[in-house]
Motif scaffolding. Structure first.
Motif, PDB file in Angstrom:
ATOM      1  N   LEU A 121       0.827  -1.204   0.000  1.00  0.00           N
ATOM      2  CA  LEU A 121       0.000   0.000   0.000  1.00  0.00           C
ATOM      3  C   LEU A 121       0.863   1.257   0.000  1.00  0.00           C
ATOM      4  N   THR A 122       0.377   2.297  -0.659  1.00  0.00           N
ATOM      5  CA  THR A 122       1.050   3.590  -0.597  1.00  0.00           C
ATOM      6  C   THR A 122       0.782   4.222   0.772  1.00  0.00           C
ATOM      7  N   ASP A 123       1.507   5.275   1.097  1.00  0.00           N
ATOM      8  CA  ASP A 123       1.262   5.982   2.356  1.00  0.00           C
ATOM      9  C   ASP A 123      -0.181   6.471   2.429  1.00  0.00           C
ATOM     10  N   GLY A 124      -0.680   7.010   1.339  1.00  0.00           N
ATOM     11  CA  GLY A 124      -2.062   7.493   1.307  1.00  0.00           C
ATOM     12  C   GLY A 124      -3.068   6.372   1.497  1.00  0.00           C
ATOM     13  N   GLU A 125      -2.793   5.230   0.872  1.00  0.00           N
ATOM     14  CA  GLU A 125      -3.688   4.084   1.035  1.00  0.00           C
ATOM     15  C   GLU A 125      -3.683   3.583   2.476  1.00  0.00           C
ATOM     16  N   ARG A 126      -2.519   3.604   3.121  1.00  0.00           N
ATOM     17  CA  ARG A 126      -2.449   3.193   4.537  1.00  0.00           C
ATOM     18  C   ARG A 126      -3.284   4.121   5.403  1.00  0.00           C
ATOM     19  N   GLU A 127      -3.145   5.423   5.189  1.00  0.00           N
ATOM     20  CA  GLU A 127      -3.933   6.394   5.964  1.00  0.00           C
ATOM     21  C   GLU A 127      -5.422   6.181   5.720  1.00  0.00           C
ATOM     22  N   THR A 128      -5.794   5.972   4.475  1.00  0.00           N
ATOM     23  CA  THR A 128      -7.199   5.726   4.133  1.00  0.00           C
ATOM     24  C   THR A 128      -7.691   4.441   4.794  1.00  0.00           C
ATOM     25  N   LEU A 129      -6.883   3.385   4.737  1.00  0.00           N
ATOM     26  CA  LEU A 129      -7.259   2.114   5.350  1.00  0.00           C
ATOM     27  C   LEU A 129      -7.559   2.294   6.834  1.00  0.00           C
ATOM     28  N   PHE A 130      -6.656   2.953   7.556  1.00  0.00           N
ATOM     29  CA  PHE A 130      -6.868   3.134   8.993  1.00  0.00           C
ATOM     30  C   PHE A 130      -8.073   4.034   9.278  1.00  0.00           C
ATOM     31  N   ALA A 131      -8.301   5.034   8.445  1.00  0.00           N
ATOM     32  CA  ALA A 131      -9.477   5.896   8.624  1.00  0.00           C
ATOM     33  C   ALA A 131     -10.757   5.099   8.385  1.00  0.00           C
ATOM     34  N   LEU A 132     -10.752   4.259   7.356  1.00  0.00           N
ATOM     35  CA  LEU A 132     -11.930   3.441   7.063  1.00  0.00           C
ATOM     36  C   LEU A 132     -12.181   2.421   8.172  1.00  0.00           C
ATOM     37  N   ILE A 133     -11.121   1.811   8.676  1.00  0.00           N
ATOM     38  CA  ILE A 133     -11.281   0.860   9.778  1.00  0.00           C
ATOM     39  C   ILE A 133     -11.895   1.562  10.985  1.00  0.00           C
ATOM     40  N   ALA A 134     -11.419   2.764  11.295  1.00  0.00           N
ATOM     41  CA  ALA A 134     -11.963   3.516  12.432  1.00  0.00           C
ATOM     42  C   ALA A 134     -13.443   3.820  12.225  1.00  0.00           C
ATOM     43  N   ARG A 135     -13.824   4.205  11.012  1.00  0.00           N
ATOM     44  CA  ARG A 135     -15.235   4.505  10.732  1.00  0.00           C
ATOM     45  C   ARG A 135     -16.092   3.256  10.856  1.00  0.00           C
ATOM     46  N   LEU A 136     -15.612   2.139  10.317  1.00  0.00           N
ATOM     47  CA  LEU A 136     -16.371   0.889  10.417  1.00  0.00           C
ATOM     48  C   LEU A 136     -16.474   0.427  11.866  1.00  0.00           C
ATOM     49  N   ASP A 137     -15.421   0.618  12.632  1.00  0.00           N
ATOM     50  CA  ASP A 137     -15.428   0.245  14.050  1.00  0.00           C
ATOM     51  C   ASP A 137     -16.476   1.060  14.808  1.00  0.00           C
ATOM     52  N   ARG A 138     -16.517   2.357  14.551  1.00  0.00           N
ATOM     53  CA  ARG A 138     -17.529   3.207  15.205  1.00  0.00           C
ATOM     54  C   ARG A 138     -18.936   2.782  14.795  1.00  0.00           C
ATOM     55  N   GLN A 139     -19.135   2.479  13.517  1.00  0.00           N
ATOM     56  CA  GLN A 139     -20.452   2.061  13.041  1.00  0.00           C
ATOM     57  C   GLN A 139     -20.864   0.739  13.676  1.00  0.00           C
ATOM     58  N   ALA A 140     -19.912  -0.198  13.793  1.00  0.00           N
ATOM     59  CA  ALA A 140     -20.215  -1.482  14.440  1.00  0.00           C
ATOM     60  C   ALA A 140     -20.602  -1.268  15.902  1.00  0.00           C
ATOM     61  N   ASP A 141     -19.926  -0.331  16.581  1.00  0.00           N
ATOM     62  CA  ASP A 141     -20.279  -0.017  17.970  1.00  0.00           C
ATOM     63  C   ASP A 141     -21.702   0.530  18.052  1.00  0.00           C
ATOM     64  N   VAL A 142     -22.052   1.442  17.149  1.00  0.00           N
ATOM     65  CA  VAL A 142     -23.399   2.020  17.118  1.00  0.00           C
ATOM     66  C   VAL A 142     -24.433   0.919  16.879  1.00  0.00           C
ATOM     67  N   MET A 143     -24.154   0.055  15.921  1.00  0.00           N
ATOM     68  CA  MET A 143     -25.091  -1.029  15.612  1.00  0.00           C
ATOM     69  C   MET A 143     -25.201  -2.015  16.766  1.00  0.00           C
ATOM     70  N   GLY A 144     -24.088  -2.303  17.436  1.00  0.00           N
ATOM     71  CA  GLY A 144     -24.120  -3.210  18.584  1.00  0.00           C
ATOM     72  C   GLY A 144     -24.925  -2.630  19.731  1.00  0.00           C
ATOM     73  N   ALA A 145     -24.741  -1.340  19.987  1.00  0.00           N
ATOM     74  CA  ALA A 145     -25.498  -0.685  21.060  1.00  0.00           C
ATOM     75  C   ALA A 145     -26.986  -0.679  20.734  1.00  0.00           C
ATOM     76  N   ALA A 146     -27.318  -0.436  19.480  1.00  0.00           N
ATOM     77  CA  ALA A 146     -28.740  -0.427  19.079  1.00  0.00           C
ATOM     78  C   ALA A 146     -29.331  -1.833  19.240  1.00  0.00           C
ATOM     79  N   ALA A 147     -28.586  -2.840  18.882  1.00  0.00           N
ATOM     80  CA  ALA A 147     -29.080  -4.221  19.023  1.00  0.00           C
ATOM     81  C   ALA A 147     -29.309  -4.562  20.482  1.00  0.00           C
ATOM     82  N   LEU A 148     -28.426  -4.098  21.367  1.00  0.00           N
ATOM     83  CA  LEU A 148     -28.611  -4.347  22.808  1.00  0.00           C
ATOM     84  C   LEU A 148     -29.862  -3.654  23.334  1.00  0.00           C
ATOM     85  N   ARG A 149     -30.077  -2.405  22.879  1.00  0.00           N
ATOM     86  CA  ARG A 149     -31.282  -1.679  23.301  1.00  0.00           C
ATOM     87  C   ARG A 149     -32.545  -2.396  22.830  1.00  0.00           C
ATOM     88  N   GLU A 150     -32.524  -2.860  21.589  1.00  0.00           N
ATOM     89  CA  GLU A 150     -33.697  -3.570  21.043  1.00  0.00           C
ATOM     90  C   GLU A 150     -33.949  -4.871  21.792  1.00  0.00           C
TER      91      GLU A 150
END
Length: 153
Positions: A121-150
């Motif tokens: 990966l290029t430096d830019g691709e690495r930065e993008t990869l880590f940013a995307l992982i962080a976004r997906l991680d936050r979304q998974a947390d939101v979805m997990g919390a919603a599932a627990l509430r339901e």
């Protein structure tokens, strides 16, 4: 129909297992550490003194897995336990001198493994990869919390 080779949860799981198993060869062969043992050593190496609950949360492991790993590391003289005077149900954990030596020998190898893994990966691709992982991680947390509430409703 789900095509597993295009299903992101499956692909992430396969990638995580493949990377984890490849890295495990380094710390198993050279240092006799299991995956949970390495995660405990790495967490304590990064943060110093922590409780088992802290290690479990940071390393994303079940408390019982951490407890078994810690027991083995204590037996090997790599981790020491100190009672928590404010809560006698838990101990503070820290690397011993021997544990610190293992961490300091292994950390550069783990970082070299990461560099080799990310090499295509290029430096830019690495930065993008880590940013995307962080976004997906936050979304998974939101979805997990919603599932627990339901489930609680």
């Amino acid at each position: 129909m789900i095509a597993l080779e295009r299903f992101l949860p499956y692909r992430l799981n396969v990638l995580a297992a493949s990377v984890s198993n490849a890295l495990a060869q380094i710390y198993a062969d050279r240092f006799g550490l299991t995956i949970p043992g390495w995660r405990v050593v790495a967490t304590l190496g990064q943060y110093g003194v922590r409780t088992g609950r802290d290690v479990a949360a940071h390393a994303v492991m079940h408390k019982s897995t951490v407890s078994r790993a810690v027991a083995g590391l204590v037996e090997r003289g790599l981790v020491r336990r100190e009672p928590n005077p404010e809560d006698l149900r838990e101990d503070f954990l820290a690397l011993t001198e021997a544990g610190r030596a293992v961490y300091e020998a292994l950390a550069p190898e783990a970082l070299a493994f990461e560099r080799k893994l990310l090499a295509p990966l290029t430096d830019g691709e690495r930065e993008t990869l880590f940013a995307l992982i962080a976004r997906l991680d936050r979304q998974a947390d939101v979805m997990g919390a919603a599932a627990l509430r339901e489930a609680a409703e």
